[in-house]
Every structure is written in structure tokens, then in C-alpha cells.
Design an enzyme around this catalytic site. Structure first.
Site, PDB file in Angstrom:
ATOM      1  N   GLU A 250       0.877  -1.179   0.000  1.00 53.87           N
ATOM      2  CA  GLU A 250       0.000   0.000   0.000  1.00 53.87           C
ATOM      3  C   GLU A 250       0.904   1.216   0.000  1.00 53.87           C
ATOM      4  O   GLU A 250       1.674   1.436   0.944  1.00 53.87           O
ATOM      5  CB  GLU A 250      -0.917   0.036   1.223  1.00 53.87           C
ATOM      6  CG  GLU A 250      -1.874   1.209   1.152  1.00 53.87           C
ATOM      7  CD  GLU A 250      -2.360   1.673   2.513  1.00 53.87           C
ATOM      8  OE1 GLU A 250      -2.427   2.907   2.714  1.00 53.87           O
ATOM      9  OE2 GLU A 250      -2.649   0.830   3.367  1.00 53.87           O
ATOM     10  N   CYS A 284      -2.031   8.393   3.907  1.00 51.30           N
ATOM     11  CA  CYS A 284      -1.981   8.091   2.476  1.00 51.30           C
ATOM     12  C   CYS A 284      -3.342   8.232   1.805  1.00 51.30           C
ATOM     13  O   CYS A 284      -3.415   8.454   0.596  1.00 51.30           O
ATOM     14  CB  CYS A 284      -1.431   6.692   2.248  1.00 51.30           C
ATOM     15  SG  CYS A 284      -2.203   5.433   3.287  1.00 51.30           S
TER      16      CYS A 284
END
Length: 473
Positions: A250, A284
Site C-alpha cells: 500500500e 496516504c
């Protein structure tokens, strides 16, 4: 002064080389951490390798009970470990004990419930005299690498799914938050996890590349999961590819929030403000671009400014970033944008703060492709407001990025929301909610430059491999 140890084979290990850990809220060194070199990293792998045979054969109910106990321990220690996260990562109590740590508790319990659900299959074959079994088996030793910005959600996630499926793990924690990330090892140890199943190390920045390379190349490491920047993710993917090892990653994001003309503007404004500035934008999945229909742009902008002012009062302290580097990056992006015609809609990019780690929320309007901010992930308290003429243009701009992790769309028409969601290139699209969302019950990960693979996928299939056995009846 406290020295945070490494955790190898169930024992605390200290080293002569240490790392200074700084509280970004005060700019002062609050403790130190032992820094793993190659010998300690290899020892961690060897401990995990030795523990794998017994752990992989441990009955599912025993593994489940350890996870449930770990969840209870973490929940009991919530206030204590939340303060450690606030000290090391500059998190607010709202984020640490109100969001991140509770999410990790829920994750532990959710994963515990999945342990007994690992199932193989008995397929039908073309030859009636032959039978087959397709078994699911753990890989072996998993390397997990996690950042500092969501200590408990991302840190636990780096190892919980893997060890739940019968793997063992080496967890390389961020040196920025070693005490709070070290909680992952101590919680599992107290819960009864056998020695060697989970090993926690951190390295000094100047040793990080060499240690990570050695870990990935070690023959006992069978799979890697990494959460962090796209730039580092590329390096890890290259190393893993050279060693033919699977990777789950990720990475970064440039999350869009599309506000359509029929949206509830009050809801959209509050969700965009929270999504952009929660944890100072250092997530993020943080909202980096608010793409708004031109017909309601002016009204929405006023509501957005009001929501920001209510959540993050201008008269209060500026938001805390983990280091001055993030502040410098955001201000450089904003100065480049304004020098090329963008307009500051909210905030003051020239404001002088009490410390170099502090910065107030900024909303900038009129960001164009020729500006660095259009494509670059700010990873800080900066959000762009971009006007569009229609739905098609909104989707085109939302997809005009190398990233594709999280996104949002605001509309009162659910069918329209689904239509837009299907066209957005993103691992997740949240209708009428902020871009920041992560829970164990849902697959989580990105597309394009935001990585591949899924954490939290239903079941534990990401963490087991299949083996086919055929036999004559």
C-alpha cells in the site's frame, strides 16, 4: 533515558548503536531506540524461521484465543499507548485514542474470527478414478514494513493477518515511532504468542537500505508486505522481483473528493475538511483534491472554510507534522502553485509558527497541470479546490494521477454515486463520506502507483499459498 529495545525470539535486545526519537510537538529528544544492524536482522529472521514449524501446526482455536486476548490487552492499554503515539508522531488524542488504536483493537478481533475460516477444496476431476485436494498452507516467514503515521492500524496490520494464517513474522518498524510500534510485539507476547513468532526491529536511517535488502534476500523470507511511499515501494518491489518473492504494497495517494451539484454541501464540507486535515494530512488516504461542480463552488468553498475553522480553529495552535521536512515540502508546493496563478482560499503560507514542525491548514484554488501540486502528493495540511463543469470532467481530473488508493463522491443520488464510483480509478470509493477509511472487514489497497494486493481481504487468502495433491482412488 529510556532505550526502546528490539524484540527478537521473545527477548528484549539492546544494541550499542541507538536512534534519537524526537517529539515533534516539542522538538525535543524524548527517548532512544536500539538500532538493528545486519546481525540483529538475521537473528530475527532465524528466530522466525525456527518458530514456524510449531506455529503453523498450532490449532486455529489456540491462535484465535491469543488474538482475542491481544485485543483485550490493547484495549486496556489504550490511553497509555495513545500517549506514546502522540509523543512520537505528533498525533492528537482524537486521532490516537479516538481513531487509530480502537481501529487496531477491532482489527485484532475481526482477524481472530477469520482464523478458523481457512479452507481448502475437493474439486471434481475429469478422471473419475482420480481424486484431488487443494490445500491452503502458510508461506513461512513474512517480512512486514510499516510507517509511523498510523502506528496501530498499519503496524498491527503488517503482521496480524500473516501470523493469524500460521506464518511467522519479522516486523521492521519505523524508527520515528519505535516505542508505539513496539507495542505490537509486547501486546502479543503478553497474550501468549510463542517466542519467535513475531520479532520487532528498527534500524537507523543510514542502515535501513542495507538491512532491508538483506531481509528481502534472505531465503527464509517468503513474502513481503510494505506500507509507505511509492518511491520506496518501487525499490522494494525491484528487490523482491529480483528474488522472485511476492509483495503486497500500500503506497502513496492523491485522493480526490468529487462534490457534485446535488451534494449535501454541509456534509461534503465537513467530510472534506476532516479527510484533508486529520493527522495534519499525513495519511496516504488523505483528501488532496476537492473536485467541485462550478455551479456550487462558491457556496461550497464558504462551507468548507467554516468547517475547517470549526475543526481546526485559526486561533489555536497550528497542526503538528512529524518533521520540518513535511512543512518545507508543503510550503514549496504552495509557493510554486501561487507563483503560477493559484489562489490561497484559506490559510497563510507565510505564517510564522512557534516551531518548524507546525503548519496551519491551507486550501488553494486554481491548481493547474503545470503546477507541482497538481500531481505531487503533499502528505500534509494542503488541499486543492478544483472547479469543473460537469461529472465527466470531474472523473477525468480524479483519474489524472499516478495514484489510485482512496476517493470520495458526494451526491444525494445514490445511483449517481455508484455510477461515478465505478468510473473512478481507485482501490476504494466512499460515497458521502471522507476518503480516509480502513477496517479489517474490507479489502484495502490501491491501483496504479498506490500499490497492489489487498490488506484486510475477506478471509486470509493473501497470506496462504495453495498446494494441489492428487491421488488414485
Amino acid at each position: 533515558m529510556l532505550v526502546v529495545p528490539l524484540q527478537i525470539n521473545g527477548k528484549d535486545v539492546t544494541t550499542s548503536k541507538t536512534i534519537d526519537v524526537t517529539n515533534p510537538s516539542t522538538s525535543s529528544v524524548i527517548h532512544k531506540a536500539s538500532a538493528a544492524g545486519l546481525p540483529e536482522a538475521i537473528a530475527a529472521v532465524e528466530a522466525a524461521e525456527a518458530a514456524f514449524p510449531a506455529w503453523s501446526e498450532t490449532p486455529a482455536d489456540q491462535r484465535r484465543n491469543i488474538f482475542l486476548k491481544a485485543a483485550d490487552i490493547l484495549e486496556r492499554r489504550m490511553e497509555e499507548v495513545g500517549k506514546w503515539q502522540e509523543e512520537e508522531a505528533g498525533a492528537t488524542p482524537f486521532y490516537s485514542t479516538g481513531f487509530d488504536a480502537p481501529n487496531a483493537v477491532n482489527q485484532l478481533r475481526d482477524v481472530a474470527g477469520k482464523i478458523s475460516g481457512i479452507e481448502g477444496t475437493v474439486p471434481s476431476l475429469s478422471d473419475p478414478k482420480r481424486g484431488a485436494l487443494v490445500m491452503k498452507e502458510p508461506y513461512g516467514v513474512i517480512l512486514g514494513v510499516s510507517p509511523w503515521n498510523a502506528t496501530y492500524t498499519l503496524g498491527f496490520r503488517s503482521v496480524t493477518f500473516a501470523i493469524a494464517a500460521g506464518n511467522t513474522a519479522v516486523f521492521k518498524a519505523s524508527e520515528t515511532a519505535p516505542r508505539s510500534l513496539g507495542v505490537i510485539g509486547t501486546v502479543f507476547k503478553e497474550a501468549g504468542l510463542p517466542d519467535g513468532v513475531l520479532n520487532v526491529i528498527q534500524t537507523a536511517p543510514d542502515d535501513a537500505a542495507a538491512v532491508t535488502k538483506a531481509l528481502i534476500e534472505h531465503p527464509a523470507i517468503k513474502k513481503i508486505n510494505f506500507t509507505g511511499s511509492t518511491a520506496v515501494g518501487r525499490q522494494i518491489a525491484k528487490l523482491a522481483g529480483e528474488n522472485l518473492k511476492p509483495v503486497l504494497m500500500e503506497l502513496g495517494g492523491k485522493a480526490p473528493a468529487i462534490v457534485l451539484a446535488d451534494a449535501d454541501l454541509g456534509l461534503a464540507a465537513s467530510m472534506c475538511a476532516l479527510g484533508a486535515f486529520l493527522h495534519s494530512g499525513q495519511i496516504c488516504m488523505a483528501t488532496e483534491r476537492v473536485i467541485v461542480d462550478k455551479s456550487i463552488s462558491k457556496e461550497f468553498a464558504e462551507q468548507l472554510k467554516g468547517a475547517i475553522g470549526q475543526m481546526f480553529p485559526a486561533s489555536g495552535e497550528a497542526l503538528v507534522l512529524v518533521s520540518p521536512v513535511g512543512v518545507k515540502k508543503n510550503k514549496a508546493l504552495l509557493k510554486d502553485a501561487t507563483s503560477k496563478g493559484a489562489e490561497i482560499l484559506y490559510g497563510d503560507i507565510n505564517a510564522e509558527e512557534a516551531a518548524p514542525e507546525r503548519m496551519r491548514p491551507v486550501v488553494v484554488k486554481g491548481v493547474k497541470k503545470e503546477m507541482d501540486l497538481y500531481y505531487t502528493e503533499s502528505f500534509g495540511p494542503t488541499v486543492s479546490l478544483i472547479e469543473v463543469e460537469n461529472e465527466d470532467e470531474a472523473i477525468k481530473i480524479a483519474n489524472d494521477t499516478e495514484y489510485g488508493l482512496a476517493s470520495a463522491v458526494f451526491t444525494k443520488d445514490l445511483a449517481r454515486g455508484f455510477r461515478v464510483a465505478r468510473r473512478v480509478e481507485s482501490g476504494a470509493v466512499h460515497i458521502n463520506s471522507m476518503t480516509v477509511h480502513d477496517e479489517a472487514a474490507l479489502p484495502h489497497g490501491g491501483v496504479k502507483g498506490s500499490g497492489w494486493g489487498r490488506f484486510g481481504a475477506p478471509g486470509l487468502d493473501e497470506w496462504v499459498k495453495t498446494k494441489t495433491i492428487t491421488f488414485l482412488k
